[in-house]
Scaffold this active site. Structure first.
Site, PDB file in Angstrom:
ATOM      1  N   PRO A  16       1.022  -1.180   0.137  1.00  0.00           N
ATOM      2  CA  PRO A  16       0.087  -0.245   0.061  1.00  0.00           C
ATOM      3  C   PRO A  16       1.018   1.193   0.077  1.00  0.00           C
ATOM      4  O   PRO A  16       1.652   1.488   0.757  1.00  0.00           O
ATOM      5  CB  PRO A  16      -0.766  -0.111   1.390  1.00  0.00           C
ATOM      6  CG  PRO A  16      -0.029  -1.137   2.105  1.00  0.00           C
ATOM      7  CD  PRO A  16       0.880  -2.058   1.262  1.00  0.00           C
ATOM      8  N   ALA A  18       0.302   5.330  -0.268  1.00  0.00           N
ATOM      9  CA  ALA A  18      -0.512   6.707  -0.436  1.00  0.00           C
ATOM     10  C   ALA A  18      -0.071   7.613  -1.266  1.00  0.00           C
ATOM     11  O   ALA A  18       1.179   7.803  -1.610  1.00  0.00           O
ATOM     12  CB  ALA A  18      -0.379   7.476   1.178  1.00  0.00           C
ATOM     13  N   CYS A 100       1.476   3.177   9.840  1.00  0.00           N
ATOM     14  CA  CYS A 100       1.845   4.458   9.446  1.00  0.00           C
ATOM     15  C   CYS A 100       2.359   5.366  10.494  1.00  0.00           C
ATOM     16  O   CYS A 100       1.885   5.568  11.681  1.00  0.00           O
ATOM     17  CB  CYS A 100       0.620   4.972   9.160  1.00  0.00           C
ATOM     18  SG  CYS A 100       0.664   6.710   8.190  1.00  0.00           S
ATOM     19  N   GLY A 201      10.468  -4.197   3.236  1.00  0.00           N
ATOM     20  CA  GLY A 201      11.427  -3.394   3.607  1.00  0.00           C
ATOM     21  C   GLY A 201      12.652  -3.514   2.803  1.00  0.00           C
ATOM     22  O   GLY A 201      13.467  -4.639   2.919  1.00  0.00           O
ATOM     23  N   ARG A 225       8.887   1.045  -2.344  1.00  0.00           N
ATOM     24  CA  ARG A 225       9.540   2.082  -3.061  1.00  0.00           C
ATOM     25  C   ARG A 225      10.186   1.254  -4.338  1.00  0.00           C
ATOM     26  O   ARG A 225      10.667   2.118  -5.479  1.00  0.00           O
ATOM     27  CB  ARG A 225      10.411   2.811  -2.122  1.00  0.00           C
ATOM     28  CG  ARG A 225       9.742   3.570  -1.426  1.00  0.00           C
ATOM     29  CD  ARG A 225      10.615   4.362  -0.225  1.00  0.00           C
ATOM     30  NE  ARG A 225      11.020   2.760   0.587  1.00  0.00           N
ATOM     31  CZ  ARG A 225      11.950   2.883   1.461  1.00  0.00           C
ATOM     32  NH1 ARG A 225      12.638   4.118   1.768  1.00  0.00           N
ATOM     33  NH2 ARG A 225      12.342   1.943   2.262  1.00  0.00           N
TER      34      ARG A 225
HETATM   35  C1  FMN Z   1       5.031   7.423  -0.355  1.00  0.00           C
HETATM   36  C2  FMN Z   1       4.835   6.085   0.563  1.00  0.00           C
HETATM   37  C3  FMN Z   1       3.348   6.079   0.921  1.00  0.00           C
HETATM   38  C4  FMN Z   1       3.048   4.873   1.825  1.00  0.00           C
HETATM   39  N1  FMN Z   1       1.677   4.714   2.032  1.00  0.00           N
HETATM   40  C5  FMN Z   1       1.659   3.477   3.062  1.00  0.00           C
HETATM   41  C6  FMN Z   1       0.208   3.355   3.267  1.00  0.00           C
HETATM   42  O1  FMN Z   1      -0.853   3.994   2.786  1.00  0.00           O
HETATM   43  N2  FMN Z   1      -0.076   2.335   3.811  1.00  0.00           N
HETATM   44  C7  FMN Z   1       0.901   1.309   4.593  1.00  0.00           C
HETATM   45  O2  FMN Z   1       0.411   0.294   5.193  1.00  0.00           O
HETATM   46  N3  FMN Z   1       2.302   1.510   4.359  1.00  0.00           N
HETATM   47  C8  FMN Z   1       2.367   2.906   3.225  1.00  0.00           C
HETATM   48  N4  FMN Z   1       3.702   3.137   3.124  1.00  0.00           N
HETATM   49  C9  FMN Z   1       4.711   2.045   3.598  1.00  0.00           C
HETATM   50  C10 FMN Z   1       5.102   0.998   2.665  1.00  0.00           C
HETATM   51  O3  FMN Z   1       3.885   0.120   2.380  1.00  0.00           O
HETATM   52  C11 FMN Z   1       6.308   0.018   2.857  1.00  0.00           C
HETATM   53  O4  FMN Z   1       5.782  -0.552   4.300  1.00  0.00           O
HETATM   54  C12 FMN Z   1       7.513   0.924   3.210  1.00  0.00           C
HETATM   55  O5  FMN Z   1       7.845   1.646   2.262  1.00  0.00           O
HETATM   56  C13 FMN Z   1       8.706  -0.180   3.425  1.00  0.00           C
HETATM   57  O6  FMN Z   1       8.917  -0.861   2.153  1.00  0.00           O
HETATM   58  P1  FMN Z   1      10.130  -0.674   0.888  1.00  0.00           P
HETATM   59  O7  FMN Z   1      11.153  -0.657   1.383  1.00  0.00           O
HETATM   60  O8  FMN Z   1       9.635  -1.909  -0.372  1.00  0.00           O
HETATM   61  O9  FMN Z   1       9.368   0.853   0.199  1.00  0.00           O
HETATM   62  C14 FMN Z   1       4.312   3.996   2.414  1.00  0.00           C
HETATM   63  C15 FMN Z   1       5.479   4.329   1.908  1.00  0.00           C
HETATM   64  C16 FMN Z   1       5.869   5.360   1.130  1.00  0.00           C
HETATM   65  C17 FMN Z   1       7.114   5.647   0.805  1.00  0.00           C
END
Ligand code: FMN
Length: 328
Positions: A16, A18, A100, A201, A225
């Site tokens: 997810p 945002a 969050c 992550g 990301r």
């Molecule tokens: C721009 C942005 C928006 C995010 N929005 C949400 C969200 O709406 N709900 C949620 O549970 N996590 C949200 N996250 C967290 C991501 O789902 C994820 O847990 C976090 O980015 C770590 O994973 P990654 O290293 O693969 O990015 C958001 C992260 C980013 C960078």
């Protein structure tokens, strides 16, 4: 959910995000083999009050499956009602946001601050579970801060309260998105619960997903990301896990990349209308062209262009340059 995680063929899930994981973004990810996708977090209050903006987040279509809709809030009854609403709107899974770190969300008692209140976590999951027949998943962090890393405790409570799976983002809430994700906590959660655990992550390249699965024994991985401007990461992960390709960066050639950008743009334009797309698609253009040869001029220009036509023109020009090796 054990069904969903174990039945879906592939093991890479779209996080997810945002402002990002809307219908076009999810469809593009799915076209590269993403197993399951989540909407961005949706306010339980907004759903109950039926605010127009909130209902925009629920837009989906027949190809957008399986779909998890993520809700956030602090009140067990309101979250249960919100879960009923998203289930009626076609969600295959309802996910509860307990990760969050955004101030506004925390102030309202929702998101990651819930990890400080295990008793409330139990009540929320119990009520949501009672309200719907679809699987309920929960997304947590490793803890609130470094001195309260309690993902294992929260995961156990989630399991005992009826959660069907749990996603663990290996950072504390106060870390935000900085530092490196701690995959050890994902491994510890996996050792301590029977429900499927999704590791999350710092999966930036397909090889990271394989490493996370090996290190943590998690049942699936969630990519956030690392999927920005890089939806083919799902294809790479699937190939590596299936052993159908051993290595590689899995990046498409410029012509394929161009085709995907155009497809994504068109879908976005159909969903949001051309004016909003000019505003919203800039970030995708920057992600899609990050690190590409000679992209600095195009990337600098993107921020200044105000019409769809000029953005398309510049994109076309840049990709003609990539194809020919010369700027025309
Ligand atoms: C721009 C942005 C928006 C995010 N929005 C949400 C969200 O709406 N709900 C949620 O549970 N996590 C949200 N996250 C967290 C991501 O789902 C994820 O847990 C976090 O980015 C770590 O994973 P990654 O290293 O693969 O990015 C958001 C992260 C980013 C960078």
């Amino acid at each position: 959910m054990s069904d969903i995680i174990n039945l879906v063929q592939n093991k890479a899930i779209l996080a997810p995000l945002a402002g990002i994981s809307n219908l076009p973004f999810r469809l593009i990810a799915r076209s590269f083999g993403c197993a399951l996708a989540y909407t961005e977090m949706i306010s339980a209050n907004g759903l109950i009050r039926k605010t127009e903006k909130t209902f925009e987040y629920l837009k989906s279509c027949a190809d957008d499956k399986p779909l998890g809709m993520q809700i956030f809030g602090a009140d067990p009854q309101l979250l249960a009602e919100a879960a009923r609403i998203v289930a009626a709107r076609g969600a295959d899974i309802v996910d509860i946001n307990m990760g969050c770190p955004v101030k506004k969300v925390i102030k309202a008692g929702a998101g990651a601050v819930l990890m400080k209140n295990p008793e409330l976590v139990a009540r929320i999951i119990t009520e949501v579970k009672k309200a719907v027949t679809i699987p309920v998943t929960v997304k947590i962090r490793s803890g609130w801060n470094r001195s309260s890393v309690n993902a294992v405790e929260i995961a156990r409570i989630a399991e005992d309260s009826g959660a069907d799976a749990i996603t663990v983002h290996g950072r504390t809430a106060d870390q935000g998105y900085s530092g490196q994700a701690d995959w050890e906590i994902i491994a510890r959660v996996k050792e301590n619960v029977r429900i499927p655990v999704v590791g999350n992550g710092d999966i930036w390249i397909p090889q990271n997903a394989v490493a996370m699965m090996a290190q943590t024994a998690c049942d699936a991985v969630m990519v956030g990301r690392g999927a920005l401007g890089n939806p083919w990461i799902f294809d790479g992960i699937n190939h590596l896990l299936a052993g159908t390709k051993e290595q590689g960066d899995f990046f498409p050639d410029p012509a394929q990349r161009y085709e995907i950008i155009k497809k994504h743009w068109l879908m976005e334009s159909r969903l949001e209308g051309p004016v909003a797309t000019v505003r919203n698609f800039r970030k995708h253009l920057l992600w899609y062209t990050k690190g590409l040869s000679g992209s600095s001029r195009f990337r600098a220009l993107v921020g200044t262009l105000t019409s769809a036509e000029s953005m398309h023109d510049e994109l076309d020009k840049y990709f003609r340059f990539l194809a020919s090796g010369r700027l025309k």
